[in-house]
Design a protein around this motif. Structure first.
Motif, short mmCIF file in Angstrom:
data_model
loop_
_atom_site.label_atom_id
_atom_site.label_comp_id
_atom_site.label_asym_id
_atom_site.label_seq_id
_atom_site.Cartn_x
_atom_site.Cartn_y
_atom_site.Cartn_z
N SER A 182 0.95 -0.99 0.15
CA SER A 182 -0.44 -0.04 -0.05
C SER A 182 1.45 1.19 -0.20
O SER A 182 1.68 1.45 0.95
CB SER A 182 -0.92 -0.19 1.49
N SER A 183 0.44 2.72 -0.52
CA SER A 183 1.26 3.31 -0.59
C SER A 183 0.78 4.08 0.17
O SER A 183 1.31 4.85 0.58
CB SER A 183 0.82 4.53 -2.72
N ASN A 184 -0.32 3.95 1.12
CA ASN A 184 -1.07 4.78 2.00
C ASN A 184 -0.79 5.76 2.01
O ASN A 184 -1.49 7.04 2.63
CB ASN A 184 0.54 4.78 3.39
N LYS A 185 -1.21 6.35 0.28
CA LYS A 185 -2.00 7.88 -0.23
C LYS A 185 -3.36 8.31 0.47
O LYS A 185 -3.56 9.47 0.64
CB LYS A 185 -1.49 8.08 -1.46
N ALA A 186 -4.19 7.50 0.85
CA ALA A 186 -5.48 7.51 0.78
C ALA A 186 -5.84 8.50 2.49
O ALA A 186 -4.81 9.01 3.21
CB ALA A 186 -6.41 6.29 1.08
N ASP A 187 -6.52 9.63 2.21
CA ASP A 187 -6.59 10.83 2.93
C ASP A 187 -7.43 10.28 4.23
O ASP A 187 -8.00 11.48 4.72
CB ASP A 187 -6.68 12.16 2.42
N HIS A 188 -7.18 9.42 5.25
CA HIS A 188 -7.95 9.29 6.01
C HIS A 188 -6.87 8.65 7.73
O HIS A 188 -6.33 7.82 6.32
CB HIS A 188 -9.12 7.42 5.21
N ARG A 189 -7.57 8.43 8.47
CA ARG A 189 -7.10 7.73 9.48
C ARG A 189 -6.12 7.15 9.26
O ARG A 189 -6.72 5.80 8.55
CB ARG A 189 -7.37 8.49 10.96
N LEU A 190 -4.81 6.91 10.14
CA LEU A 190 -4.16 5.43 10.14
C LEU A 190 -4.74 4.10 10.66
O LEU A 190 -5.40 4.57 11.77
CB LEU A 190 -3.08 5.39 10.36
N ILE A 191 -4.74 3.04 10.25
CA ILE A 191 -6.76 2.38 10.44
C ILE A 191 -4.99 1.12 10.57
O ILE A 191 -4.33 0.48 10.34
CB ILE A 191 -7.14 1.57 9.91
N LYS A 192 -4.87 0.58 12.33
CA LYS A 192 -3.65 -0.75 12.39
C LYS A 192 -4.74 -1.38 13.43
O LYS A 192 -3.72 -2.80 13.11
CB LYS A 192 -4.08 -0.32 14.24
#
Lengths: 409, 409
Positions: free
Chosen positions: B241-251
């Protein structure tokens, strides 16, 4: 004496008669037309027997009968039909076994526990036993008996040739005959006798000793072959002795007098097992896999079987392709300890891989020539211990598909 | 939002771009001629990754690299070549991996632990990486990128069609893209990802969560298919995942916000897995086996795989023969609890067997017609518990033999 027995030759044609054992074969038209499909063996007096059966959890009705009902010390007869295995046939299948067993017991006047039975052929169809029972009723012990080759032929299904072997040895001064017949060409895998085989002798030994010998023999013969990794619901390996030989009764597997017999018995069974591989459905090659350097003999057998059962390995053999990468793949998937960086692989006498890579002297051309042989020997050292094992198998060819895609039609 | 994501359609053509992920494909002539055989994926910034690898004890050098060296929190690139799997190639193979990884790390200016790698193709031949390294050196991030279909094509070996799938879902208000590509048509078996597959997304989640999702997904997708029961030395399933989506980090895998994503992720993987079965070497039929009534889900899977991997079952499917006896055989050989006298078998909607025998209403003609379909559904209840499992497989045809008898020539 023992040495003499070991030097005698295996006999394939015109197997000798065994005192006290009579074979009868019949054409019952149960499934096949214009061929014999029923074998009945009658013992003059109580014979002893031993049996090893399929490990399948869905065994056929005949297998259940033998496992649960027969008296291995007092066997008088054996019934084998081909074409229908009477497997997955429920209560009706149990009744069918009962009718077949009863008809022979009645004819030769013995208890039903004295009758062993085996069936081979299609699974899940009811077996109409009426013509089998009729044939059994016609048996008259004064009738001429069938030859052993007829016996071997009558139990065939998709087999392309009858499988029989014999050896003569001595126990003391007595001539001992060991005759064996077998059938099977597909649904053949280790993990039990994996087909039908019946061995007959006149040695004067106990049921328990014969059972011990049979178990040892199974491991190095019928459990050491594989055609397609499939295990039948009907696999049965039975041995019988008329006990007629005139030597003292032998009970102990360590008795020096019995050692030559044991070797000969194993030799006949191994020979029959190899005949099954040679007749593997569609087989064009006979492959011997010797696995060394495993952590145990058991581990060696698991790895060797992983190779022998790999469709990719088997098709490479069919294609005469020295594709040793597929051997590495099959070693890897076996899940048994092996050192990738110590593995050695020989195809014939050619070292193709060692220390985790292709051997520096490996010439694909030379090995490609070797692959054209009918008999292929492959040796593998997995580099982690002293365990070893040998498995025989065949290739996977177009003919296997053709045979099995329309087996029932 | 979650509902919306679940109702969106799987996309097979013109997969959408994912912010922060660039794909490049090349023709290196390493093994194949006149086709692209190298895929390089570059992430703009550190991506997170997760991986599941072959259970083979003889894994390839690229698999070892990923398992032992990459940093799943800081991935910058992925290199995949087809034609040579760099397996069983010893120290030289390790050097080859190092050279490939180094060339990309140097080009995009990252640590070598940021580069994942996978190779597929022939085993046991040294991979000459020179033209691969040359191609990697030409990469300029301003170059036009390749399409996802080109990416899927470049990793093919014996595949007859490229395998790709995509789904768009939402996490909160953010549009999340899940793209997947896969290759594989033989040497496919459960017990691990069993081929190469790569999935890409922009969801903002942790490496550990992605790893958890990947494991759950593997069990119901790539571990639920089998073509020939063979497990490759190179099987690799990686997700990025590029992690680029603008939502809070999900763990957390139980976070309500991530459930729609997880479902979509699994859907894409299952779709890719099924594409592999449809492209099974020589496959003419797609078979779904639903196994119920086992003592556990694990036991159900073992029995279903025993059926799916049986050469006799597979050839019967190829022959359009409703030979349910072979299903019974394969249940029996699985070695798992099953009640022979309670087993029920359905072929399509037709109950063919129940209570240990052929069903009284069974009409072979009707089922024989059903067998002519391309998609065959088989349901089995083994009658001992509540465990269930589903396996997808294909038939075993002449074409499988043809492809694999001369794979290297």
């Amino acid at each position: 004496m023992v040495n003499k027995s070991e030097s005698s030759q295996i006999i394939f044609e015109r197997l000798p008669d065994i005192d006290g054992i009579k074979t009868y074969t019949f054409e019952t038209n149960t499934k096949y037309k214009n061929r014999e499909d029923l074998l009945v063996v009658v013992f003059d007096k109580d014979a002893i027997a031993a049996g090893v059966y399929t490990s399948s959890l869905c065994p056929s009705a005949p297998v259940e009968w033998c496992k649960e009902n027969i008296n291995y010390d007092k066997i008088r007869g054996l019934v084998v039909n081909s074409g229908n295995s009477n497997a997955f046939t429920g209560k009706r299948g149990v009744q069918t076994v009962s009718n077949m067993v009863n008809s022979l017991a009645k004819n030769i006047n013995c208890n039903i526990e004295g009758i062993a039975i085996a069936s081979t052929g299609v699974i899940g169809e009811f077996l109409d036993e009426s013509s089998i029972v009729e044939a059994i009723e016609t048996i008259d012990l004064r009738m001429p008996t069938s030859t052993w080759i007829d016996a071997a032929k009558s139990i065939m299904t998709t087999d392309t040739f009858p499988k029989l072997a014999s050896k003569v040895c001595k126990i003391g001064n007595c001539e001992i005959i060991i005759n064996g017949i077998a059938k099977g060409s597909g649904m053949i895998a280790p993990d039990m006798a994996t087909m039908l085989s019946f061995m007959f002798t006149n040695a004067n030994i106990t049921h328990s000793l014969l059972q011990e010998i049979l178990r040892e023999t199974t491991n190095i013969s019928f459990n050491a072959i594989t055609v397609d990794g499939d295990t039948s619901t009907s696999d049965t390996f039975l041995a019988f002795s008329s006990n007629k030989a005139d030597h003292r009764l032998i009970k102990d597997i360590n008795d020096p007098l019995i050692q030559g017999f044991i070797n000969s018995f194993k030799e006949v069974a191994i020979n029959l097992a190899k005949q099954i591989v040679r007749d593997g459905e569609g087989a064009t090659k006979f492959v011997t896999i010797d696995l060394e350097g495993a952590i145990s003999n058991n581990s060696a057998n698991i790895i060797a079987k992983s190779i022998a059962n790999s469709p990719l390995f088997k098709t490479a053999i069919f294609g005469e392709d020295p594709n040793w990468g597929r051997i590495v793949m099959a070693i890897g998937k076996a899940g048994e300890p092996a050192s990738r960086d110590k593995v050695k692989i020989w195809i014939g006498n050619n070292l193709v891989a060692s220390e985790g890579v292709v051997d520096i002297n490996y010439k694909e051309d030379m090995v490609a020539d070797y692959m054209k042989n009918k008999n292929i020997n492959i040796k593998i050292d997995v580099g982690v211990g002293e365990g070893s094992g040998r498995i025989w198998t065949c290739d996977l060819s177009h003919q296997y598909i053709t045979i099995n895609a329309d087996y029932r039609s």
